[in-house]
Write an enzyme that holds these catalytic residues in place. Sequence first.
Site, PDB file in Angstrom:
ATOM      1  N   GLY A  36      31.923  49.535  37.846  1.00 58.30           N
ATOM      2  CA  GLY A  36      31.573  48.567  36.330  1.00 58.30           C
ATOM      3  C   GLY A  36      31.488  47.144  36.820  1.00 58.30           C
ATOM      4  O   GLY A  36      30.560  46.632  36.076  1.00 58.30           O
ATOM      5  N   HIS A  37      32.217  46.608  37.367  1.00 57.04           N
ATOM      6  CA  HIS A  37      32.168  44.936  37.812  1.00 57.04           C
ATOM      7  C   HIS A  37      30.647  44.870  38.226  1.00 57.04           C
ATOM      8  O   HIS A  37      29.843  43.929  37.994  1.00 57.04           O
ATOM      9  CB  HIS A  37      32.990  44.671  38.675  1.00 57.04           C
ATOM     10  CG  HIS A  37      34.311  44.727  38.174  1.00 57.04           C
ATOM     11  ND1 HIS A  37      35.405  45.407  39.009  1.00 57.04           N
ATOM     12  CD2 HIS A  37      35.011  44.041  37.403  1.00 57.04           C
ATOM     13  CE1 HIS A  37      36.591  45.305  38.347  1.00 57.04           C
ATOM     14  NE2 HIS A  37      36.436  44.341  37.432  1.00 57.04           N
ATOM     15  N   GLN A  61      47.178  36.407  30.127  1.00 59.72           N
ATOM     16  CA  GLN A  61      46.700  37.627  29.528  1.00 59.72           C
ATOM     17  C   GLN A  61      47.902  38.797  29.757  1.00 59.72           C
ATOM     18  O   GLN A  61      47.541  39.980  29.298  1.00 59.72           O
ATOM     19  CB  GLN A  61      45.432  37.846  29.616  1.00 59.72           C
ATOM     20  CG  GLN A  61      44.966  38.506  30.994  1.00 59.72           C
ATOM     21  CD  GLN A  61      43.336  38.513  31.102  1.00 59.72           C
ATOM     22  OE1 GLN A  61      42.851  37.553  31.085  1.00 59.72           O
ATOM     23  NE2 GLN A  61      42.969  39.794  31.230  1.00 59.72           N
ATOM     24  N   GLN A 148      31.715  46.976  27.833  1.00 60.72           N
ATOM     25  CA  GLN A 148      32.027  47.393  26.559  1.00 60.72           C
ATOM     26  C   GLN A 148      33.385  48.340  26.785  1.00 60.72           C
ATOM     27  O   GLN A 148      33.936  48.796  25.898  1.00 60.72           O
ATOM     28  CB  GLN A 148      30.970  48.482  26.049  1.00 60.72           C
ATOM     29  CG  GLN A 148      29.646  47.541  25.716  1.00 60.72           C
ATOM     30  CD  GLN A 148      28.520  48.307  25.445  1.00 60.72           C
ATOM     31  OE1 GLN A 148      28.450  49.563  25.626  1.00 60.72           O
ATOM     32  NE2 GLN A 148      27.512  47.651  24.718  1.00 60.72           N
ATOM     33  N   ASP A 150      36.153  47.339  27.643  1.00 62.12           N
ATOM     34  CA  ASP A 150      37.183  46.475  27.008  1.00 62.12           C
ATOM     35  C   ASP A 150      36.393  45.951  25.491  1.00 62.12           C
ATOM     36  O   ASP A 150      36.078  44.862  25.346  1.00 62.12           O
ATOM     37  CB  ASP A 150      37.374  45.235  27.816  1.00 62.12           C
ATOM     38  CG  ASP A 150      37.976  45.728  29.127  1.00 62.12           C
ATOM     39  OD1 ASP A 150      39.374  45.796  29.072  1.00 62.12           O
ATOM     40  OD2 ASP A 150      37.201  45.867  29.966  1.00 62.12           O
ATOM     41  N   VAL A 176      30.773  52.148  32.758  1.00 57.83           N
ATOM     42  CA  VAL A 176      30.419  52.883  33.681  1.00 57.83           C
ATOM     43  C   VAL A 176      31.656  53.953  34.160  1.00 57.83           C
ATOM     44  O   VAL A 176      32.822  53.529  34.271  1.00 57.83           O
ATOM     45  CB  VAL A 176      30.275  52.129  35.150  1.00 57.83           C
ATOM     46  CG1 VAL A 176      29.903  52.651  36.410  1.00 57.83           C
ATOM     47  CG2 VAL A 176      29.111  50.977  34.975  1.00 57.83           C
TER      48      VAL A 176
HETATM   49  P1  AMP Z   1      38.439  43.124  34.797  1.00 57.76           P
HETATM   50  O1  AMP Z   1      38.344  42.776  36.184  1.00 57.76           O
HETATM   51  O2  AMP Z   1      39.125  44.278  34.609  1.00 57.76           O
HETATM   52  O3  AMP Z   1      39.039  41.784  33.698  1.00 57.76           O
HETATM   53  O4  AMP Z   1      36.954  43.380  33.938  1.00 57.76           O
HETATM   54  C1  AMP Z   1      36.115  42.536  34.323  1.00 57.76           C
HETATM   55  C2  AMP Z   1      34.742  42.987  33.494  1.00 57.76           C
HETATM   56  O5  AMP Z   1      34.361  44.115  33.823  1.00 57.76           O
HETATM   57  C3  AMP Z   1      35.000  43.016  31.845  1.00 57.76           C
HETATM   58  O6  AMP Z   1      33.995  42.389  31.160  1.00 57.76           O
HETATM   59  C4  AMP Z   1      35.407  44.326  31.966  1.00 57.76           C
HETATM   60  O7  AMP Z   1      34.916  44.842  30.441  1.00 57.76           O
HETATM   61  C5  AMP Z   1      34.280  44.876  32.832  1.00 57.76           C
HETATM   62  N1  AMP Z   1      34.517  46.392  33.156  1.00 57.76           N
HETATM   63  C6  AMP Z   1      35.683  46.894  33.735  1.00 57.76           C
HETATM   64  N2  AMP Z   1      35.682  48.018  33.875  1.00 57.76           N
HETATM   65  C7  AMP Z   1      34.133  48.631  33.685  1.00 57.76           C
HETATM   66  C8  AMP Z   1      33.580  49.801  33.461  1.00 57.76           C
HETATM   67  N3  AMP Z   1      34.097  50.937  33.641  1.00 57.76           N
HETATM   68  N4  AMP Z   1      32.254  49.718  32.895  1.00 57.76           N
HETATM   69  C9  AMP Z   1      31.788  48.516  32.498  1.00 57.76           C
HETATM   70  N5  AMP Z   1      32.294  47.294  32.569  1.00 57.76           N
HETATM   71  C10 AMP Z   1      33.494  47.213  32.928  1.00 57.76           C
END
Ligand code: AMP
Length: 286
Positions: A36-37, A61, A148, A150, A176
């Site tokens: 995803g990242h 947060q 998306q 979040d 993803v």
């Molecule tokens: P986080 O590290 O969990 O704060 O996420 C960092 C960024 O990655 C945020 O914009 C999340 O929405 C995005 N993100 C996390 N998981 C996914 C995923 N499975 N698919 C797409 N984007 C993701």
Amino acid sequence: MEQISVISQIQARVQKARQEGKVISLVPTMGYFHEGHLSLMRYARKHSDLVLVSLFVNPTQFGPGEDFEAYPRDLERDKKLAQEQDVDILFTPGKEEMYLLNHLTYVRVDKLDKFLCGRSRPTHFQGVCTVVLKLFNICQPDFAVFGQKDWQQLIIIKKMVEDLNVGVKVVGHPIVREPDGLAMSSRNVYLSKEERKQAANIYQGLLLAKKLVEQGEVETSRIKERVQNFYQEQIPLGKLDYLEIVHPFELTSLERIEDKALMAVAMQVGKARLIDNLLLRGSLDV
Ligand code: AMP
């Protein structure tokens, strides 16, 4: 790839890139990278000259009793993965670098932070907005990419940017998923084998809702009941936090599906609080 932990250093790098007329992008993250990242980083790489990825587990947060301390971290692995996506700078500020000891300023987007996750995490989005605005001010990107997954976070950040005249374009990127449909999340590592197996049904429930809508169902209470029953049967280890059908941009609950509708779910499965969403009708173009 450079790793920078000091704000003044990143500001100097950004200023230089600006003077050279480069397009600058930012991908804010809390690390422990997964596909995803990486998909956000690839989007940023494709559309900009200088790609900044911030890695900061943002304490403001997390609420009391949440998983700030336990949040998975692996800087060496993350560095390697970011490097593989051809990221230019990994920004890894410490807590003291990001928040002065006498930090007093918080940014809150009213109303939108009351729905969905805001109900059980009342200070979460204020922490997110504060850190994201700080990152925007520090990195001054042309655009920033958010997932998306979040969805509420994406909508709130877009509103903050609009309301406060922040000159950053906010781009949303598709969710993803693992091959079995589970939305990728750093928190998935908390799941036991059995929890992980059951958690795949979170997405199956969303697909069931979409199927019902495609078959002509418009009463959201009936759709939610069917999905709740499905979850009770298929995810006995899960505790539903919410299951809502909302207007995708206003985040208000819908009684009937007429135009745009998004189903959003949050569920505690073991130690992991998992969220997911699916568009039931309409388009996600904001
Ligand atoms: P986080 O590290 O969990 O704060 O996420 C960092 C960024 O990655 C945020 O914009 C999340 O929405 C995005 N993100 C996390 N998981 C996914 C995923 N499975 N698919 C797409 N984007 C993701």
